[in-house]
Design a protein around this motif. Structure first.
Motif, mmCIF file in Angstrom:
data_model
loop_
_atom_site.group_PDB
_atom_site.id
_atom_site.type_symbol
_atom_site.label_atom_id
_atom_site.label_comp_id
_atom_site.label_asym_id
_atom_site.label_seq_id
_atom_site.Cartn_x
_atom_site.Cartn_y
_atom_site.Cartn_z
ATOM 1 N N UNK A 342 -21.510 -1.496 2.110
ATOM 2 C CA UNK A 342 -22.033 -2.957 3.133
ATOM 3 C C UNK A 342 -19.888 -3.332 3.677
ATOM 4 N N UNK A 343 -19.152 -3.251 2.530
ATOM 5 C CA UNK A 343 -17.262 -3.471 2.616
ATOM 6 C C UNK A 343 -17.400 -1.917 2.147
ATOM 7 N N UNK A 344 -16.287 -1.867 2.855
ATOM 8 C CA UNK A 344 -15.386 -0.243 2.926
ATOM 9 C C UNK A 344 -13.975 -0.664 2.059
ATOM 10 N N UNK A 345 -13.084 0.172 1.735
ATOM 11 C CA UNK A 345 -12.272 0.100 1.558
ATOM 12 C C UNK A 345 -11.434 0.942 3.047
ATOM 13 N N UNK A 346 -10.567 0.043 3.766
ATOM 14 C CA UNK A 346 -10.239 0.652 5.058
ATOM 15 C C UNK A 346 -8.817 1.077 4.883
ATOM 16 N N UNK A 347 -7.435 0.821 3.961
ATOM 17 C CA UNK A 347 -6.570 0.432 4.216
ATOM 18 C C UNK A 347 -5.760 0.397 2.662
ATOM 19 N N UNK A 348 -5.279 1.327 2.611
ATOM 20 C CA UNK A 348 -4.951 1.119 1.123
ATOM 21 C C UNK A 348 -2.587 0.824 0.960
ATOM 22 N N UNK A 349 -2.213 0.154 0.640
ATOM 23 C CA UNK A 349 -0.678 0.702 0.297
ATOM 24 C C UNK A 349 -0.862 0.412 -1.416
ATOM 25 N N UNK A 350 -0.167 1.958 -1.540
ATOM 26 C CA UNK A 350 0.230 2.180 -3.638
ATOM 27 C C UNK A 350 1.588 2.786 -3.274
ATOM 28 N N UNK A 351 2.318 2.924 -2.322
ATOM 29 C CA UNK A 351 3.432 3.228 -2.903
ATOM 30 C C UNK A 351 4.283 2.363 -1.933
ATOM 31 N N UNK A 352 4.924 1.024 -2.090
ATOM 32 C CA UNK A 352 5.292 0.251 -1.383
ATOM 33 C C UNK A 352 6.856 0.656 -2.131
ATOM 34 N N UNK A 353 7.884 -0.432 -0.751
ATOM 35 C CA UNK A 353 8.643 -0.562 -0.925
ATOM 36 C C UNK A 353 9.747 -0.747 -1.991
ATOM 37 N N UNK A 354 10.915 -0.517 -2.705
ATOM 38 C CA UNK A 354 11.567 -1.118 -2.885
ATOM 39 C C UNK A 354 10.992 -2.285 -3.303
ATOM 40 N N UNK A 355 11.158 -3.170 -4.721
ATOM 41 C CA UNK A 355 10.825 -4.935 -4.501
ATOM 42 C C UNK A 355 9.801 -4.594 -3.425
ATOM 43 N N UNK A 356 8.440 -4.243 -3.186
ATOM 44 C CA UNK A 356 7.449 -4.800 -2.064
ATOM 45 C C UNK A 356 5.800 -4.902 -3.332
ATOM 46 N N UNK A 357 4.868 -4.637 -2.339
ATOM 47 C CA UNK A 357 4.119 -4.700 -3.491
ATOM 48 C C UNK A 357 2.846 -4.419 -2.598
ATOM 49 N N UNK A 358 1.910 -3.525 -3.391
ATOM 50 C CA UNK A 358 1.155 -2.624 -2.689
ATOM 51 C C UNK A 358 -0.432 -4.226 -2.131
ATOM 52 N N UNK A 359 -1.396 -3.392 -1.512
ATOM 53 C CA UNK A 359 -2.743 -4.122 -0.785
ATOM 54 C C UNK A 359 -3.409 -3.154 -0.582
ATOM 55 N N UNK A 360 -4.638 -3.470 -0.132
ATOM 56 C CA UNK A 360 -5.894 -3.251 -0.071
ATOM 57 C C UNK A 360 -6.032 -3.951 0.742
#
Length: 620
Positions: A342-360
């Motif tokens: 019903x809910x799916x993973x649609x985008x993922x950032x697993x390698x952020x820039x320096x001082x950045x953060x992952x997101x899903x």
């Protein structure tokens, strides 16, 4: 004579005493009892005549004035809290509560009760003058705090929890005079909440404002016991109440939570509310006490699952009188159960820039209204390490076709990527660990059932991007398999390499496939501009299990790419070409031929020939 009621008269409608009793232990005291009730905050004159002492000396006539006052909620306020004395800054290493008399009357605190959720203590007699402070602490610490001001010492002060507690001050008749439901977030300072600093009330004349009226002390000693707070009136609340969350529980009760105490008299009027979908006004309104920051609307008819209701609230104001300029509209629903996919993973950032953060980013691809409050994000690293994090603790509805982005710092996310809908973002204390090279991202429900799972690799990113830091992976098709590498592409450069909360730059609109093999376009341009960057080869067969080989040739017949080799296909799906050749370089602009060959275990062989054009910008 001392007990003769005719010797005593009180003005302002009280009259003669109903009875007079001489104190046997101290015969200089007479207690008068009256029938008529004193009016609060009034001054009276007592006339006394005909009283003699034991030697026969007579008091022929005398008058005295007195005031009658019953303390009201807010007259005495909890003004400063010291729940965590360590590490010590300068104040004594002991908990205390500071009380402040905001009224114009002297109030005796004898018999008053101070309590938290687990214990209470009765205060001894103490006259607190108007505009004065008193420090409430345990008897063993009275000497330490005595140098700061007046002290009320009690045998055992209820322990103040560091992370938060509900503390209450009641008058002897059990009237709640002041109550604070603090948390360590009230410090509004991550360093000071670790200990050694007090939380101070900003405006003691508006104690009902709530969390917005408290902040960590600015005094260099760590607090201001016994004197005016360091943040006194540094900010005045001029804002109307804000809805923080809403839900339906059970089928006939709508619960609305606010960021501050509201005017309970105004909020309790059913005429101030209306609910669409033929519900109308609620049958009744319940205001929670004693905090008064929650409304419960009881509807006259049960509400339906998976249906949106809009509640309109008129004339709502906080205890200071701040009223919303326009009616407040709140959308609520009874959510449906969340099933796998019903809910799916649609985008993922697993390698952020320096001082950045992952997101899903999550996407509701169902036709149901869902609640993500009990969803859990999990990850499995390449070494098998599993980490889990709950998303939210309160109701958060997710409508069909809606995106939700979860990140440790959504402010950073909105600053570094193109976004448009602030409500799409959920802050979380920390995400599961997503490795930069490869890993598995999982969505689970509260019963540990997997809703969706993605095993990703940095090999899936577009090979011509020199630095993949800060480049998200986007899902191409909502309906296709989550773990199909062809269903994931790097976000386009033209959108800043990420689309949190927005439609993916690489997304395709799933459409019905009419032939066994079709191309979604005849012309594509793999330049990461977000427009036709991929060539999608769609397939649809009468059964699954065909084995497929796809080779791509240029117009001279030179082999450019072995796209797939003996790939077993599902019944319906797609394969993509990103324009990369056998040398991991972008193929030249021009026409190409796709030779597609399929066979199954029964010996059936199928061959297709498709043509396309790889386009690009004209360069000087």
């Amino acid at each position: 004579m001392a007990e003769d009621i005719n010797n005593y008269v009180i003005n302002n409608g009280i009259g003669a005493a109903d009875s007079a009793r001489l104190n046997t232990l101290n015969p200089s005291i007479v207690r008068l009892f009256v029938t008529n009730q004193f009016l609060n905050n009034n001054t009276y004159t007592l006339t006394v005549a005909g009283i003699e002492d034991i030697a026969g000396n007579a008091l022929t006539f005398a008058t005295t004035t007195f005031s009658y006052y019953t303390p009201q909620p807010g007259d005495i306020v909890i003004n400063e809290i010291f729940p965590d004395p360590e590490p010590q800054v300068s104040l004594p290493n002991a908990e205390f509560i500071e009380l402040y008399n905001s009224s114009s009357s002297t109030i005796n605190l004898g018999g008053w009760i101070f309590s938290d959720l687990t214990s209470s203590v009765t205060l001894p007699s103490f006259n607190l003058l108007p505009d004065s402070f008193v420090i409430l602490c345990s008897g063993t610490n009275a000497g330490s705090f005595g140098t700061y001001g007046s002290v009320i010492a009690v045998s055992s002060l209820p322990s103040l929890n560091n992370s938060g507690d509900l503390i209450t001050l009641k008058s002897p008749d059990q009237t709640v005079i002041s109550e604070v439901n603090y948390t360590d977030a009230w410090y509004q300072n991550s360093a000071k909440k670790e200990g050694g600093w007090t939380i101070e009330l900003i405006d003691p004349f508006s104690p009902c404002i709530g969390a917005a009226n408290w902040i960590a002390s600015m005094d260099s000693s760590g607090g201001t016991p016994g004197k005016i707070n360091s943040v006194y009136l540094s900010q005045i609340d001029t804002l109307a109440p804000i809805v923080t969350s809403s839900s339906i529980n059970p089928f006939d009760t709508i619960i609305i939570n606010f960021n501050e105490t509201i005017d309970s008299i105004q909020a309790s009027q059913v005429s101030n509310y209306s609910i669409d979908n033929n519900i109308g006004q609620p049958q009744s309104v319940i205001i929670n006490s004693p905090v008064f920051n929650q409304i419960k609307l009881i509807t006259s008819a049960p509400l339906e699952v998976n249906r949106l209701y809009t509640v309109q609230v008129n004339e709502l104001k906080d205890c200071r009188g701040n009223t919303a300029t326009n009616p407040i509209k709140i959308v609520v629903a009874i959510p449906d159960n969340i099933a796998p996919q019903d809910i799916v993973i649609n985008e993922i950032l697993f390698n952020p820039t320096s001082n950045g953060f992952d997101y899903v980013e999550l996407y509701n691809r169902s036709d149901k209204i869902l609640d993500v409050n009990d969803l859990v994000l999990a990850s499995i690293s390449s070494t098998g390490t599993v980490t889990e994090k709950s998303i939210v603790v309160e109701t958060r509805l997710m409508k069909p076709n809606e995106f939700i982005v979860v990140c440790q710092d959504t402010a950073w996310l909105r600053l570094n990527y193109i976004t448009s809908d602030p409500s799409a973002f959920i802050d979380i204390s920390s995400l599961p660990s997503y490795n930069d090279d490869a890993g598995t991202a999982i969505i689970k429900n509260a019963n540990n059932k997997t809703i969706d799972s993605l095993t990703y690799s940095d090999d899936w990113t577009f090979p011509l991007i020199e630095d993949n830091d800060g480049v998200s992976l986007e899902r191409v098709s909502y309906g296709a398999d989550t773990n199909n590498p062809d269903n994931w592409q790097s976000a386009a450069a033209s959108v800043g390499y990420g689309t949190p909360g927005l439609k993916n730059s690489m997304a395709y609109n799933d459409q019905e496939i009419t032939d066994e093999i079709t191309l979604d376009t005849k012309v594509f341009s793999p330049d990461q501009d977000g427009y036709q960057d991929l060539l999608r080869i769609n397939y649809q067969f009468d059964k699954p299990g065909y084995v497929c080989t796809i080779r791509i040739f240029d117009e001279r017949g030179t082999l450019i790419q072995n796209l797939v080799n003996n790939l077993t296909l599902t019944q319906t799906g797609f394969v993509v070409w990103d324009g990369i050749d056998l040398n991991s370089e972008r193929a030249p602009v021009g026409p190409y031929v796709l030779l597609i060959e399929l066979f199954d275990t029964s010996g059936t062989v199928k061959r297709y020939k498709k043509t396309c054009v790889l386009a690009g910008r004209i360069r000087d």
